[in-house]
Design an enzyme around this catalytic site. Structure first.
Site, short mmCIF file in Angstrom:
data_model
loop_
_atom_site.label_atom_id
_atom_site.label_comp_id
_atom_site.label_asym_id
_atom_site.label_seq_id
_atom_site.Cartn_x
_atom_site.Cartn_y
_atom_site.Cartn_z
N LYS A 162 42.49 28.49 30.63
CA LYS A 162 42.32 29.67 31.49
C LYS A 162 41.42 29.32 32.68
O LYS A 162 41.67 29.74 33.81
CB LYS A 162 41.75 30.85 30.71
CG LYS A 162 41.56 32.07 31.61
CD LYS A 162 42.04 33.36 31.08
CE LYS A 162 42.00 34.44 32.17
NZ LYS A 162 42.10 35.79 31.70
N HIS A 193 49.23 44.36 21.71
CA HIS A 193 49.57 43.64 22.94
C HIS A 193 50.11 42.23 22.64
O HIS A 193 51.17 41.83 23.14
CB HIS A 193 48.32 43.58 23.82
CG HIS A 193 48.50 42.80 25.08
ND1 HIS A 193 49.30 43.22 26.11
CD2 HIS A 193 48.00 41.60 25.45
CE1 HIS A 193 49.28 42.32 27.07
NE2 HIS A 193 48.50 41.33 26.71
N ARG A 201 27.19 48.67 43.43
CA ARG A 201 28.09 47.65 44.01
C ARG A 201 28.04 46.31 43.28
O ARG A 201 28.37 45.27 43.84
CB ARG A 201 27.79 47.43 45.50
CG ARG A 201 27.98 48.67 46.33
CD ARG A 201 28.11 48.33 47.80
NE ARG A 201 28.18 49.55 48.57
CZ ARG A 201 27.12 50.19 49.03
NH1 ARG A 201 25.92 49.70 48.83
NH2 ARG A 201 27.28 51.29 49.71
N GLU A 228 48.36 34.78 22.50
CA GLU A 228 47.84 34.37 23.82
C GLU A 228 47.43 32.89 23.80
O GLU A 228 47.50 32.21 24.82
CB GLU A 228 46.65 35.25 24.24
CG GLU A 228 46.97 36.74 24.41
CD GLU A 228 47.73 37.08 25.71
OE1 GLU A 228 48.04 36.16 26.50
OE2 GLU A 228 48.03 38.28 25.92
N HIS A 236 54.65 38.58 29.54
CA HIS A 236 54.00 39.89 29.67
C HIS A 236 54.90 40.96 30.29
O HIS A 236 54.73 42.14 29.98
CB HIS A 236 52.69 39.76 30.46
CG HIS A 236 51.58 39.17 29.66
ND1 HIS A 236 51.65 37.91 29.08
CD2 HIS A 236 50.35 39.64 29.32
CE1 HIS A 236 50.53 37.65 28.43
NE2 HIS A 236 49.72 38.69 28.56
N ARG A 295 47.88 32.14 39.31
CA ARG A 295 47.32 32.89 38.18
C ARG A 295 48.38 33.77 37.53
O ARG A 295 48.29 34.11 36.34
CB ARG A 295 46.11 33.73 38.64
CG ARG A 295 45.40 34.41 37.48
CD ARG A 295 44.02 34.91 37.82
NE ARG A 295 43.45 35.64 36.69
CZ ARG A 295 42.21 36.04 36.60
NH1 ARG A 295 41.36 35.77 37.58
NH2 ARG A 295 41.78 36.70 35.55
N GLU A 355 44.48 35.94 41.90
CA GLU A 355 45.90 36.06 41.58
C GLU A 355 46.77 36.27 42.81
O GLU A 355 47.52 37.24 42.91
CB GLU A 355 46.14 37.18 40.55
CG GLU A 355 47.53 37.05 39.91
CD GLU A 355 47.74 37.98 38.72
OE1 GLU A 355 46.83 38.09 37.88
OE2 GLU A 355 48.83 38.56 38.63
N ASN A 370 50.89 35.49 33.10
CA ASN A 370 51.64 36.66 32.66
C ASN A 370 52.93 36.28 31.92
O ASN A 370 53.79 37.14 31.70
CB ASN A 370 51.98 37.56 33.86
CG ASN A 370 50.73 38.11 34.51
OD1 ASN A 370 49.75 38.40 33.82
ND2 ASN A 370 50.73 38.24 35.82
N HIS A 380 55.03 44.15 28.29
CA HIS A 380 54.57 45.45 28.79
C HIS A 380 55.66 46.50 28.67
O HIS A 380 55.39 47.65 28.33
CB HIS A 380 54.14 45.34 30.26
CG HIS A 380 52.78 44.74 30.42
ND1 HIS A 380 52.38 44.07 31.55
CD2 HIS A 380 51.72 44.70 29.58
CE1 HIS A 380 51.15 43.65 31.40
NE2 HIS A 380 50.71 44.01 30.21
N LYS A 391 38.67 39.77 35.53
CA LYS A 391 39.45 41.01 35.70
C LYS A 391 38.78 42.11 34.90
O LYS A 391 38.55 41.94 33.69
CB LYS A 391 40.88 40.82 35.21
CG LYS A 391 41.77 40.07 36.19
CD LYS A 391 43.22 40.12 35.70
CE LYS A 391 44.12 39.36 36.63
NZ LYS A 391 45.51 39.32 36.13
#
Ligand code: NAD
Ligand code: GLY
Length: 360
Positions: A224, A262, A118, A182, A245, A238, A234, A242, A249, A140
């Site tokens: 960031k 990416h 955990r 980025e 993105h 946040r 998020e 993106n 994507h 993340k």
């Protein structure tokens, strides 16, 4: 060395940025705790840096695991290998996992650290520009599923991030440039001064000048950090990270992750989003051209391949998990350095912006 604090209450941590940090025992001993240590890396990064890290760690407590390289290995089966290694080491909850590599190793190692017993201590040692300025910060973690990227994951903040800018020397040129996309993103969404700085230092950035790298990574991480501190999980702001993105994507999905890195797909996506913002009258004309020109200076693409159909991009975006109630949820601009979430674009408006960025 430069340090950026990520202020998250009990989960606060430091991002240390500097050349050769990975070779300095005091940096490691300050953050790995007193339990067993597992360094997770991959077949590309390990021959370059693993021995330097192991030389700094207590020999009787440190283990390592080397995984195959590549996004295709960011899977449950790689996660299982890490957990099996922790079990066979007899690691307890006081163990520490170190992720030494790019964003793939960081996300994978982070997810193993989030889930083993955990949650155990976790140190990010990012070695790509993209991982130093983005993936290693903010907690993340996750792995891919056959039906989608990062479908399985958890938020798990690291205890420390050690961003050794000297490791960027060995990064392939294309990977380095993809990371710059980025960096430029932070300028576009919240920091116009940083955007100016990038434009003014394009030569030194391309040459990977050590002092310039340090400033570039620090300013990116500061941006960031501010976003993550405001909205760790998020639920609102946040999502501005993106920017570019959703389009990116879609381009990655349509080309089966084989054509664009990416950052390259995000570069094209950022231009589409800027053009859309201008078309909708939200953004003064000229910003999209300025963005396109800086991306081109770094050799990044700003138009997508003519074989890709604009309608297919829209269809792929409609499936995006970030949409709400069937409406496209896009990050657009109301100024350079000022992003916002827009849910009112019609399909036709989006199509027009997409078409304007197709290769002739
Ligand atoms: P990557 O980890 O695949 O690294 C790119 C390539 O560079 C790999 O071949 C890698 O082995 C190699 N490499 C790494 N460091 C090197 C070095 N110093 N010298 C030479 N080669 C080196 O890709 P990436 O671009 O770092 O990360 C992409 C991943 O990050 C994706 O899986 C993406 O989903 C994830 N990501 C996560 C977040 C987050 O917030 N967690 C944010 C952005 C991206
Ligand atoms: N890379 C996007 C985020 O961390 O939220």
């Amino acid at each position: 060395m430069q340090t950026v604090e990520i202020p998250l209450g009990q989960r606060s941590y430091r991002v240390d940025i500097g050349a050769k940090l990975l070779e300095s025992p005091e940096h490691w001993l300050d953050c790995v705790g007193g339990g067993l240590i597992l360094v997770v890396s991959n077949e590309r990064v390990a021959p370059l840096y693993l021995h330097r890290v192991l030389d700094c760690l207590p020999k009787d407590r440190a283990h390592s695991l080397i995984l195959p390289d590549g996004e295709q290995h960011k899977t449950v089966s790689s996660w299982r290998r890490i957990v099996n290694e922790l079990v066979s080491m007899k690691a307890n909850r006081d163990a520490c996992l170190i992720a030494l590599g790019g964003g793939v190793i960081g996300d994978l190692g982070g997810f193993a650290a989030a889930t083993y017993m955990r949650g155990i201590r976790f140190v990010q040692a990012p070695t790509t520009l993209l991982a130093q300025v983005d993936a290693s910060v903010g907690g993340k973690t996750g792995v891919n599923h056959a039906h989608g990227k990062n479908l399985i994951g958890a938020f798990h903040q690291p205890t420390r991030v050690l961003a050794d800018t000297a490791t960027l020397d060995t990064l392939e040129d294309r990977e380095y440039r993809a990371g710059i996309a980025e960096v430029i993103k932070y300028g576009m969404i919240r920091d116009a001064d940083f955007f100016d700085w990038i434009e003014n230092h394009a030569g030194a950035i391309s040459q990977r000048d050590p002092q310039t790298l340090l400033t570039m990574v620090r300013q990116s991480v500061e941006n960031k950090a501010a976003v993550v501190a405001e909205d760790e999980l998020e639920t609102h702001t946040r999502a501005l990270l993106n920017y570019g993105h959703s389009f990116g994507h879609a381009l990655e999905t349509l080309t089966r992750y084989e054509h664009y890195l990416h950052g390259e797909a995000v570069a094209i996506g950022m231009v589409i989003a800027a053009r859309l913002s201008e078309q909708r009258g939200r953004l003064a004309p000229g910003v999209a051209d300025r963005l396109q020109s800086v991306l081109n200076r770094f050799g990044l693409p700003t138009r997508f391949h003519e074989a890709i159909k604009p309608n297919a991009i829209l269809d792929a975006m409609t499936l995006d998990k970030k949409n709400v109630s069937g409406k496209l949820r896009l990050v657009l601009l109301r100024g350079l350095g000022e992003a916002y979430i827009d849910q009112d674009c019609s399909r036709e408006q989006v199509l027009e912006a997409v078409r304007s960025c197709r290769e002739a």
